[in-house]
Design a protein around this motif. Structure first.
Motif, mmCIF file in Angstrom:
data_model
loop_
_atom_site.group_PDB
_atom_site.id
_atom_site.type_symbol
_atom_site.label_atom_id
_atom_site.label_comp_id
_atom_site.label_asym_id
_atom_site.label_seq_id
_atom_site.Cartn_x
_atom_site.Cartn_y
_atom_site.Cartn_z
ATOM 1 N N GLY A 66 0.775 -1.227 0.000
ATOM 2 C CA GLY A 66 0.000 0.000 0.000
ATOM 3 C C GLY A 66 0.809 1.280 0.000
ATOM 4 O O GLY A 66 0.285 2.344 0.346
ATOM 5 N N TRP A 67 2.068 1.221 -0.411
ATOM 6 C CA TRP A 67 2.910 2.415 -0.425
ATOM 7 C C TRP A 67 2.591 3.318 -1.606
ATOM 8 O O TRP A 67 2.951 4.484 -1.613
ATOM 9 N N TRP A 68 1.951 2.771 -2.656
ATOM 10 C CA TRP A 68 1.542 3.576 -3.799
ATOM 11 C C TRP A 68 0.330 2.942 -4.466
ATOM 12 O O TRP A 68 0.037 1.770 -4.266
ATOM 13 N N ASP A 69 -0.378 3.754 -5.220
ATOM 14 C CA ASP A 69 -1.560 3.287 -5.934
ATOM 15 C C ASP A 69 -1.484 3.717 -7.387
ATOM 16 O O ASP A 69 -0.761 4.663 -7.748
ATOM 17 N N CYS A 70 -2.256 3.033 -8.214
ATOM 18 C CA CYS A 70 -2.371 3.380 -9.628
ATOM 19 C C CYS A 70 -3.660 2.734 -10.131
ATOM 20 O O CYS A 70 -3.889 1.543 -9.903
ATOM 21 N N ASP A 71 -4.512 3.519 -10.776
ATOM 22 C CA ASP A 71 -5.789 2.987 -11.238
ATOM 23 C C ASP A 71 -5.619 1.956 -12.346
ATOM 24 O O ASP A 71 -6.384 1.005 -12.428
ATOM 25 N N ARG A 72 -4.609 2.130 -13.196
ATOM 26 C CA ARG A 72 -4.386 1.207 -14.311
ATOM 27 C C ARG A 72 -2.916 0.816 -14.353
ATOM 28 O O ARG A 72 -2.115 1.414 -15.064
ATOM 29 N N HIS A 326 -8.370 -10.140 -14.973
ATOM 30 C CA HIS A 326 -8.369 -9.038 -14.011
ATOM 31 C C HIS A 326 -9.800 -8.577 -13.731
ATOM 32 O O HIS A 326 -10.175 -8.329 -12.571
ATOM 33 N N GLU A 327 -10.592 -8.451 -14.778
ATOM 34 C CA GLU A 327 -11.992 -8.038 -14.603
ATOM 35 C C GLU A 327 -12.755 -9.050 -13.762
ATOM 36 O O GLU A 327 -13.510 -8.680 -12.848
ATOM 37 N N ASN A 328 -12.579 -10.330 -14.060
ATOM 38 C CA ASN A 328 -13.249 -11.377 -13.276
ATOM 39 C C ASN A 328 -12.807 -11.338 -11.821
ATOM 40 O O ASN A 328 -13.631 -11.487 -10.899
ATOM 41 N N PHE A 329 -11.512 -11.166 -11.598
ATOM 42 C CA PHE A 329 -10.953 -11.149 -10.247
ATOM 43 C C PHE A 329 -11.531 -9.992 -9.431
ATOM 44 O O PHE A 329 -11.918 -10.168 -8.275
ATOM 45 N N GLU A 330 -11.601 -8.816 -10.045
ATOM 46 C CA GLU A 330 -12.123 -7.648 -9.336
ATOM 47 C C GLU A 330 -13.609 -7.811 -9.009
ATOM 48 O O GLU A 330 -14.063 -7.425 -7.922
ATOM 49 N N LYS A 331 -14.356 -8.384 -9.935
ATOM 50 C CA LYS A 331 -15.779 -8.619 -9.677
ATOM 51 C C LYS A 331 -15.985 -9.597 -8.537
ATOM 52 O O LYS A 331 -16.932 -9.479 -7.749
ATOM 53 N N ALA A 332 -15.092 -10.574 -8.439
ATOM 54 C CA ALA A 332 -15.223 -11.622 -7.421
ATOM 55 C C ALA A 332 -14.608 -11.229 -6.084
ATOM 56 O O ALA A 332 -14.818 -11.928 -5.085
ATOM 57 N N TRP A 333 -13.836 -10.136 -6.046
ATOM 58 C CA TRP A 333 -13.095 -9.828 -4.834
ATOM 59 C C TRP A 333 -13.970 -9.642 -3.586
ATOM 60 O O TRP A 333 -13.580 -10.083 -2.502
ATOM 61 N N PRO A 334 -15.145 -8.990 -3.670
ATOM 62 C CA PRO A 334 -15.965 -8.878 -2.447
ATOM 63 C C PRO A 334 -16.227 -10.226 -1.779
ATOM 64 O O PRO A 334 -16.228 -10.325 -0.549
ATOM 65 N N HIS A 345 -5.034 -9.461 -2.610
ATOM 66 C CA HIS A 345 -5.760 -8.661 -3.594
ATOM 67 C C HIS A 345 -4.798 -7.815 -4.418
ATOM 68 O O HIS A 345 -4.808 -7.835 -5.655
ATOM 69 N N ARG A 346 -3.933 -7.100 -3.738
ATOM 70 C CA ARG A 346 -3.001 -6.213 -4.412
ATOM 71 C C ARG A 346 -1.927 -6.997 -5.163
ATOM 72 O O ARG A 346 -1.445 -6.548 -6.207
ATOM 73 N N MET A 347 -1.562 -8.165 -4.664
ATOM 74 C CA MET A 347 -0.599 -9.005 -5.362
ATOM 75 C C MET A 347 -1.142 -9.419 -6.731
ATOM 76 O O MET A 347 -0.437 -9.328 -7.751
ATOM 77 N N PHE A 348 -2.396 -9.855 -6.797
ATOM 78 C CA PHE A 348 -2.984 -10.264 -8.067
ATOM 79 C C PHE A 348 -3.250 -9.062 -8.973
ATOM 80 O O PHE A 348 -3.119 -9.175 -10.199
ATOM 81 N N GLN A 349 -3.624 -7.928 -8.414
ATOM 82 C CA GLN A 349 -3.779 -6.726 -9.228
ATOM 83 C C GLN A 349 -2.470 -6.396 -9.947
ATOM 84 O O GLN A 349 -2.460 -6.114 -11.153
ATOM 85 N N TYR A 351 0.207 -8.380 -10.439
ATOM 86 C CA TYR A 351 0.613 -9.486 -11.309
ATOM 87 C C TYR A 351 -0.121 -9.438 -12.647
ATOM 88 O O TYR A 351 0.506 -9.470 -13.727
ATOM 89 N N LEU A 352 -1.436 -9.337 -12.622
ATOM 90 C CA LEU A 352 -2.212 -9.364 -13.851
ATOM 91 C C LEU A 352 -1.962 -8.120 -14.701
ATOM 92 O O LEU A 352 -1.814 -8.204 -15.926
ATOM 93 N N GLY A 353 -1.882 -6.954 -14.058
ATOM 94 C CA GLY A 353 -1.635 -5.723 -14.789
ATOM 95 C C GLY A 353 -0.256 -5.672 -15.403
ATOM 96 O O GLY A 353 -0.081 -5.283 -16.569
ATOM 97 N N ALA A 354 0.754 -6.073 -14.639
ATOM 98 C CA ALA A 354 2.133 -6.034 -15.134
ATOM 99 C C ALA A 354 2.337 -7.016 -16.285
ATOM 100 O O ALA A 354 3.010 -6.699 -17.280
ATOM 101 N N CYS A 355 1.757 -8.198 -16.176
ATOM 102 C CA CYS A 355 1.922 -9.192 -17.244
ATOM 103 C C CYS A 355 1.184 -8.769 -18.512
ATOM 104 O O CYS A 355 1.690 -8.962 -19.627
ATOM 105 N N ALA A 356 -0.010 -8.186 -18.359
ATOM 106 C CA ALA A 356 -0.732 -7.685 -19.526
ATOM 107 C C ALA A 356 0.113 -6.644 -20.252
ATOM 108 O O ALA A 356 0.184 -6.623 -21.490
ATOM 109 N N ALA A 357 0.768 -5.780 -19.485
ATOM 110 C CA ALA A 357 1.617 -4.740 -20.070
ATOM 111 C C ALA A 357 2.782 -5.337 -20.846
ATOM 112 O O ALA A 357 3.156 -4.841 -21.918
ATOM 113 N N ALA A 358 3.376 -6.396 -20.329
ATOM 114 C CA ALA A 358 4.531 -7.017 -20.993
ATOM 115 C C ALA A 358 4.154 -7.550 -22.371
ATOM 116 O O ALA A 358 4.928 -7.435 -23.330
#
Length: 383
Positions: A66-72, A326-334, A345-349, A351-358
């Protein structure tokens, strides 16, 4: 206690580290504490020195904490990679340590092979069932004519099945069968008998349930211990765990197990170069001891052994696949949050975002390669 938010009036303990980060971000379009979805919003001033000191590992761990955030994160990472900052993921000390480990140790030996199963694939079937689609495919979908994740995964499974030219009654080996996705599809739709192997107890248990009533056997076994002969062999999303010291053994095993007229489909993520390295954060938290092969590293151990019949790259489709997960994971997170921590939660956020970018930046690829013993006649691969 909530970490302090960095703003105009905050005095950083290490202004030099912040200035270094700001200079690195020049030309990327990423602004510290900006308003764009790809901007980094710093919550703890120690973030800067930690990233300078620990590279990719520090960036990922500080996000988890939680030291930093980023929406995308996917958009932020894409900009970093397109600016050529991917190489700075590795600190000098980390490079030296990984080189020594990979040179003098077989990181993917039999005794170590089950580590990734225990750490990642055994993480929890409930989490993966909600993140993935009904096929439980945990590999790149084929989006050529697909409009959603499920269609893309079914298309991927059928693409591999058609490349194998499956016929009823054939005996098929699935190396790294996961939760039984291909085994179920091939047995149900092509009438073949499938032996699937995995190094994950959780995967094996669920795969057996999913394939109940079909001519499918799921084994908890290392590929090096297999015996017998198979008309067809497939390996989807497993080769990334083999390691460069074992490529020759892997392909020798395939050659030994594959029938004279047989076909082998290898589905793997690939690297643009032959350097033996791994992202430090991914290596620690997601896929321990994982290594991405290059074209040269795949071809070298198959020379004068197997014939390469076809090579297809649809790596751009992995970006779309990961974002769908990522979309499925966020919908299921609650619901998942009742059993998993915010750290997960933040680990998967990340992981999925960084790999998509690669994949979006074309830093890494996705290949399907078809091999044979050199069967007579022409091979035309389906697309």
């Amino acid at each position: 206690m909530t970490s302090p938010t960095v703003n105009e009036s905050t005095t950083l303990p290490d202004t030099r580290s912040r200035h270094v980060i700001e200079r690195m971000l020049e030309g990327t379009g990423i602004v510290l504490n900006g308003n764009n979805p790809w901007d980094i919003r710093v919550r703890n001033p120690r973030f800067f020195s930690r990233v300078i000191r620990n590279g990719s590992l520090g960036l990922g761990e500080s996000y988890m904490e939680g030291w930093w955030d980023c929406d995308r994160i996917d958009q932020m990472m894409t900009r970093l990679l397109q600016a050529g900052l991917g190489e700075q993921a590795h600190t000098p000390a980390e490079r030296v340590m990984y080189h020594l480990q990979s040179t003098f140790t077989n990181l993917q030996s039999k005794t170590r092979a089950y580590m990734v199963g225990e750490q990642h694939y055994d993480f929890g079937n409930d989490l993966f069932e909600r993140m993935l689609d009904e096929t439980m495919c945990y590999s790149c979908g084929y989006w050529k004519e697909a409009s959603n994740l499920h269609e893309a995964q079914v298309a991927k499974l059928d693409l591999a099945a058609r490349k194998l030219d499956l016929k009823p009654g054939m005996k098929v080996l699935d190396i790294g069968c996961g939760w039984g996705s291909f085994a179920e599809h091939a047995a149900r739709h092509y009438g073949v008998e499938v032996t699937g192997i995995t190094i994950s107890k959780e995967q094996a248990e669920l795969a057996r349930e999913r394939c109940e009533g079909l001519p499918v056997e799921i084994l908890l076994e290392d590929y090096r211990d297999l015996t017998g002969q198979f008309d067809r062999i497939v390996s989807i999303g497993m080769f990334e765990h083999v390691g460069q010291k074992n490529y020759r053994t892997y392909f020798d095993t395939v050659k030994r197990l594959l029938a004279p007229e047989g076909l082998f489909v290898l589905h793997t993520i690939g690297s643009n170069d032959s350097k033996v390295s791994a992202d430090p954060w991914i290596n620690k938290y997601i896929f321990p001891n994982g290594v991405l092969p290059s074209v040269a590293q795949i071809i070298a151990p198959t020379e004068n052994s197997l014939v390469m019949e076809d090579w297809q790259n649809f790596g751009a489709d992995y970006d779309r696949t990961l974002m769908a997960w990522h979309e499925n994971f966020e919908k299921a997170w609650p619901e998942l949050s009742q059993h998993y921590s915010e750290n997960v939660h933040r680990m998967f956020q990340y992981y999925l975002g960084a790999c998509a970018a690669a994949f979006r930046a074309r830093d890494i690829q996705l290949w399907q390669v078809v091999f044979s013993h050199g069967r007579p006649g022409r091979y035309d691969a389906p697309r």
